[in-house]
Design a protein around this motif. Sequence first.
Motif, PDB file in Angstrom:
ATOM      1  N   ASP A  21       7.473   9.971  -1.548  1.00 30.30           N
ATOM      2  CA  ASP A  21       6.711   8.733  -1.330  1.00 30.30           C
ATOM      3  C   ASP A  21       5.612   8.574  -2.377  1.00 30.30           C
ATOM      4  N   LEU A  22       4.969   9.692  -2.727  1.00 30.50           N
ATOM      5  CA  LEU A  22       3.911   9.613  -3.734  1.00 30.50           C
ATOM      6  C   LEU A  22       4.501   9.252  -5.090  1.00 30.50           C
ATOM      7  N   VAL A  49       4.921   5.635  -5.027  1.00 26.05           N
ATOM      8  CA  VAL A  49       3.642   4.961  -5.259  1.00 26.05           C
ATOM      9  C   VAL A  49       3.364   4.908  -6.752  1.00 26.05           C
ATOM     10  N   VAL A  64       5.425   2.179  -8.249  1.00 27.04           N
ATOM     11  CA  VAL A  64       4.935   0.835  -7.937  1.00 27.04           C
ATOM     12  C   VAL A  64       3.687   0.530  -8.763  1.00 27.04           C
ATOM     13  N   LEU A  65       2.817   1.542  -8.935  1.00 27.54           N
ATOM     14  CA  LEU A  65       1.591   1.340  -9.717  1.00 27.54           C
ATOM     15  C   LEU A  65       1.865   1.318 -11.213  1.00 27.54           C
ATOM     16  N   ARG A 100      -1.354  13.351   4.895  1.00 22.35           N
ATOM     17  CA  ARG A 100      -1.610  12.173   4.082  1.00 22.35           C
ATOM     18  C   ARG A 100      -2.034  11.021   4.981  1.00 22.35           C
ATOM     19  N   VAL A 147       3.584  -2.559  -2.202  1.00 19.65           N
ATOM     20  CA  VAL A 147       4.346  -1.955  -1.112  1.00 19.65           C
ATOM     21  C   VAL A 147       3.399  -1.182  -0.197  1.00 19.65           C
ATOM     22  N   ALA A 197       1.601   7.326   2.393  1.00 23.61           N
ATOM     23  CA  ALA A 197       1.705   7.706   0.981  1.00 23.61           C
ATOM     24  C   ALA A 197       0.390   7.556   0.224  1.00 23.61           C
ATOM     25  N   LEU A 198      -0.687   8.104   0.813  1.00 19.23           N
ATOM     26  CA  LEU A 198      -1.966   8.149   0.086  1.00 19.23           C
ATOM     27  C   LEU A 198      -2.044   9.477  -0.649  1.00 19.23           C
ATOM     28  N   LEU A 247      -7.562   3.821  -7.900  1.00 18.34           N
ATOM     29  CA  LEU A 247      -6.421   4.197  -8.740  1.00 18.34           C
ATOM     30  C   LEU A 247      -5.437   3.035  -8.855  1.00 18.34           C
ATOM     31  N   ALA A 248      -5.187   2.389  -7.718  1.00 20.13           N
ATOM     32  CA  ALA A 248      -4.239   1.267  -7.712  1.00 20.13           C
ATOM     33  C   ALA A 248      -4.795   0.081  -8.498  1.00 20.13           C
ATOM     34  N   ARG A 254      -5.545   5.498   8.092  1.00 18.54           N
ATOM     35  CA  ARG A 254      -4.793   5.753   6.858  1.00 18.54           C
ATOM     36  C   ARG A 254      -3.966   4.545   6.477  1.00 18.54           C
ATOM     37  N   ARG A 296      -5.028  -0.834  -0.235  1.00 17.15           N
ATOM     38  CA  ARG A 296      -4.567  -0.470  -1.577  1.00 17.15           C
ATOM     39  C   ARG A 296      -3.584  -1.517  -2.102  1.00 17.15           C
ATOM     40  N   MET A 347      -4.491  -4.709  -5.278  1.00 11.18           N
ATOM     41  CA  MET A 347      -3.775  -4.880  -6.542  1.00 11.18           C
ATOM     42  C   MET A 347      -3.463  -6.350  -6.801  1.00 11.18           C
TER      43      MET A 347
END
Lengths: 358, 255
Positions: A253-254, A257, A260-261, A358, B76, B82-83, B95-96, B138, B145, B149
């Motif tokens: 998942d990370l 991310v 996506v970023l 997380r 998404v 997913a942090l 960060l995003a 969370r 997040r 963006m």
Amino acid sequence: MTAIDPSQLAEAREAKRTRRLTRINKAEGWFKVIGLPFMAPLLRAIAGDDPRGQMKLLWQTLFVPILSILCFLGLWAVLAPKVHTSLGTIPGPAQVWSQAVALDAAADREAERRVAFYERQEERNAKLIADGQRDKVQNREYTGRPTYYDQIWTSIKTVFMGFVLATLVAVPLGIAAGLSPTVNAAINPLVQIFKPVSPLAWLPIVTMVVSALASGDGGMSRSFIISAITVTLCSLWPTLINTSLGVASIDKDLVNVGKVLKLSPWARVTRLVLPSALPLIFTGLRLSLGVGWMVLIAAEMLAQNPGLGKFVWDEFQNGSSDSLARIMVAVLTIGIIGFLLDRMMFAIQNLITFSDKR
Amino acid sequence: MAVLELSNIRKDFGSQTILNGIDLAVEDGEFVAILGFSGTGKTTLINLMAGLEKPTAGSVTFRDKPVTGPGPERGVVFQSYALMPWLTVTSNIALAVRSAMPKLPAKDLAARVQKYIKMVGLTHAATRRPAELSGGMRQRVGIARALAMDPEILLLDEPLSALDALTRGNLADEIEAIWEADRKTVVLITNDVDEAIVLADRILCLDPNGTMGAEFRVTLPRPRGRTAMNHDPAFKALRAEVTGHLIAAGAHATE
């Protein structure tokens, strides 16, 4: 004068106690990290928090280890005199302790001699200058025998040199292997083959190569470089393997991310890959430093690097009646320093590790 | 005008066909919910929209351009949050923002991050790490997040399904409020009929065989607070209709 309300006083005392206990709870993790797990129950018992329950914890964390050490010393003291060697009987704890004291005293004497040497030299030079013979002034380095502490310091410097070299090679290589299955397939067979090789097998090769390439007068002696590189070759592997494992097992998942970023490749490594692999990288580093310290002693013996390994070897060759006791002092020193190095890495690991949640 | 269009999509994993013959157009400013049982390929569908996966056949277009990979214009929100566990709430969002708007000056960036943390009500927890937050908090960070963006479309992949029922309801109401204020195009994946009706303009059912099922328009007036809805006859009728379709489709699949 105002009357002090006793209930208020009790309240204040209670609040103070609670604060103190909170502080002890916070420090508990750190006591465990630095290898003093008995500190928290001890302090709590002193602060008056369930002394009976704390005694149980203290029994396990403090008294049992002390008892086991005492048992070991007792067995050692009883059994050692029964073993006869060509250098006399095996020394017991008392003789080893007296040799430790003697080594310390020798270091003190050496330090005095060193100071005296420089004092004499300065006196002589001052006199020459006073006589107008400035061209005859000479400044020599003191070249006495290295003390036991010098030897310990040499060993620590050597192991860190080897360890840093190993880290510089293993971490980038591990990241590459973790990111790319192709790189991993390429280096995996080499890792598997070279990982089990003993330092004693590497040493002759390293010695020949270093002798051919390094003159040995550029600040670092040849024996230092040879020992350090041997440490590097043997301590490389745990870091390499753990780094590649840590990088390869990043949460999917990370990774998504990151996609996506649209992180740049550099940002992906520094902001995603490295932080999430850091706990395993540090596990690897901790193992590597342990292996390196173990390998170093053997390397120093053969390469004649003036550290603890050479000390053990010289005492063995020396063969005086004190030699065995001195070697035992070295064995205990090696063990204690190895333990401290591991605790140091563990503390750093704890500082940077995050929870899996997380 | 359709912002995001999927035409005749098929997606296979090995020899198994997960999605087949999917046609779908998301209009600008629309809130679409895709509703289906677990295992019907809902997450695969949103991954295709995000560009995290490629279709076996058919095409995904975003503003008439084919989608070749993920990008910050399609934000998404993940089911598992997913942090980054090593970053604080602020840093996770920063960060995003930094990746989506690389030219933004540091001061504006900080202000933007603060704004979205405030929007999801986490100002008091801005310096905490994910491990120190509850599941609901969370997911709020996850939503902040994605919103920070400034994406053109927001893809929510079962954002509430890992939460307990109470938190789930509250956060659904909050998502509605945030959407009211922003009116972004949203695609929500869910398996909760109530959630879909409270939030969406349009509900699409994904049938267990991987094809698109019935479509329902939701014309209930907003805001549609969950508690008020419980007694609304129109809401109840729609819920019965949607549930009926899902159960029939499910029964058909198991025959």
